[in-house]
Design a protein around this motif. Structure first.
Motif, PDB file in Angstrom:
ATOM      1  N   ARG A  65       0.876  -1.166   0.000  1.00  0.00           N
ATOM      2  CA  ARG A  65       0.000   0.000   0.000  1.00  0.00           C
ATOM      3  C   ARG A  65       0.913   1.215   0.000  1.00  0.00           C
ATOM      4  O   ARG A  65       1.744   1.391   0.879  1.00  0.00           O
ATOM      5  CB  ARG A  65      -0.915   0.028   1.218  1.00  0.00           C
ATOM      6  N   TRP A  66       0.778   2.053  -1.021  1.00  0.00           N
ATOM      7  CA  TRP A  66       1.610   3.248  -1.162  1.00  0.00           C
ATOM      8  C   TRP A  66       1.111   4.349  -0.236  1.00  0.00           C
ATOM      9  O   TRP A  66      -0.037   4.290   0.245  1.00  0.00           O
ATOM     10  CB  TRP A  66       1.622   3.707  -2.613  1.00  0.00           C
ATOM     11  N   PRO A  67       1.936   5.365   0.046  1.00  0.00           N
ATOM     12  CA  PRO A  67       1.523   6.449   0.955  1.00  0.00           C
ATOM     13  C   PRO A  67       0.213   7.131   0.565  1.00  0.00           C
ATOM     14  O   PRO A  67      -0.521   7.608   1.434  1.00  0.00           O
ATOM     15  CB  PRO A  67       2.697   7.428   0.885  1.00  0.00           C
ATOM     16  N   ASP A  68      -0.109   7.156  -0.737  1.00  0.00           N
ATOM     17  CA  ASP A  68      -1.362   7.795  -1.164  1.00  0.00           C
ATOM     18  C   ASP A  68      -2.575   6.885  -0.986  1.00  0.00           C
ATOM     19  O   ASP A  68      -3.695   7.243  -1.323  1.00  0.00           O
ATOM     20  CB  ASP A  68      -1.255   8.264  -2.613  1.00  0.00           C
ATOM     21  N   GLY A  69      -2.359   5.665  -0.460  1.00  0.00           N
ATOM     22  CA  GLY A  69      -3.453   4.726  -0.215  1.00  0.00           C
ATOM     23  C   GLY A  69      -3.680   3.721  -1.325  1.00  0.00           C
ATOM     24  O   GLY A  69      -4.399   2.747  -1.138  1.00  0.00           O
ATOM     25  N   SER A  70      -3.080   3.958  -2.485  1.00  0.00           N
ATOM     26  CA  SER A  70      -3.251   3.006  -3.586  1.00  0.00           C
ATOM     27  C   SER A  70      -2.442   1.742  -3.314  1.00  0.00           C
ATOM     28  O   SER A  70      -1.563   1.723  -2.453  1.00  0.00           O
ATOM     29  CB  SER A  70      -2.809   3.640  -4.915  1.00  0.00           C
ATOM     30  N   ARG A  71      -2.761   0.689  -4.035  1.00  0.00           N
ATOM     31  CA  ARG A  71      -2.046  -0.580  -3.884  1.00  0.00           C
ATOM     32  C   ARG A  71      -1.244  -0.837  -5.150  1.00  0.00           C
ATOM     33  O   ARG A  71      -1.647  -0.457  -6.236  1.00  0.00           O
ATOM     34  CB  ARG A  71      -3.013  -1.724  -3.645  1.00  0.00           C
TER      35      ARG A  71
END
Length: 119
Positions: A65-71
């Protein structure tokens, strides 16, 4: 003669026939790599080599999970050169010797018993 077509990581029927864990979902290939080049070559009599050590270039890939919330996916291809690296599974157990090649670590990971079933 050899032909490079981009492979077939998004063709589940081909993956099931050739790969050690076809249900594994973390892959780095573009979504358009569906095996259409292989199908065209086979239509004119070509065939894939059999007996290879692996039908693909394998490396450990984590779903993150990236910092922006995307996977997304994160390939672990350069960590092996770091001093004192020890690769472990989610249960904290080592599953292969890090001195071996990239193909060996994924092969060992796929062959290892599920966490909780290791001796």
């Amino acid at each position: 003669m050899r032909l490079a077509t981009g492979g077939c990581p998004h063709d589940m029927a081909r993956r099931a026939a050739r790969f050690p864990a076809p249900e594994t979902r973390a892959k780095l290939a573009v979504s358009t790599a569906i095996g259409d080049g292989l199908a065209l070559a086979e239509a004119v009599g070509a065939r894939q080599a059999q007996g290879l050590a692996s039908p693909a270039a394998l490396c450990p890939v984590l779903l993150v999970r990236w910092p922006d919330g995307s996977r997304g996916t994160f390939p672990h291809v350069i960590e092996r050169g770091k001093p004192s690296l020890i690769a472990v599974r989610t249960d904290g157990r080592r599953f292969f010797h890090q001195g071996l090649g990239d193909q060996d670590d994924v092969t060992a990971l796929l062959a290892a018993p599920p966490p909780g079933q290791m001796p």
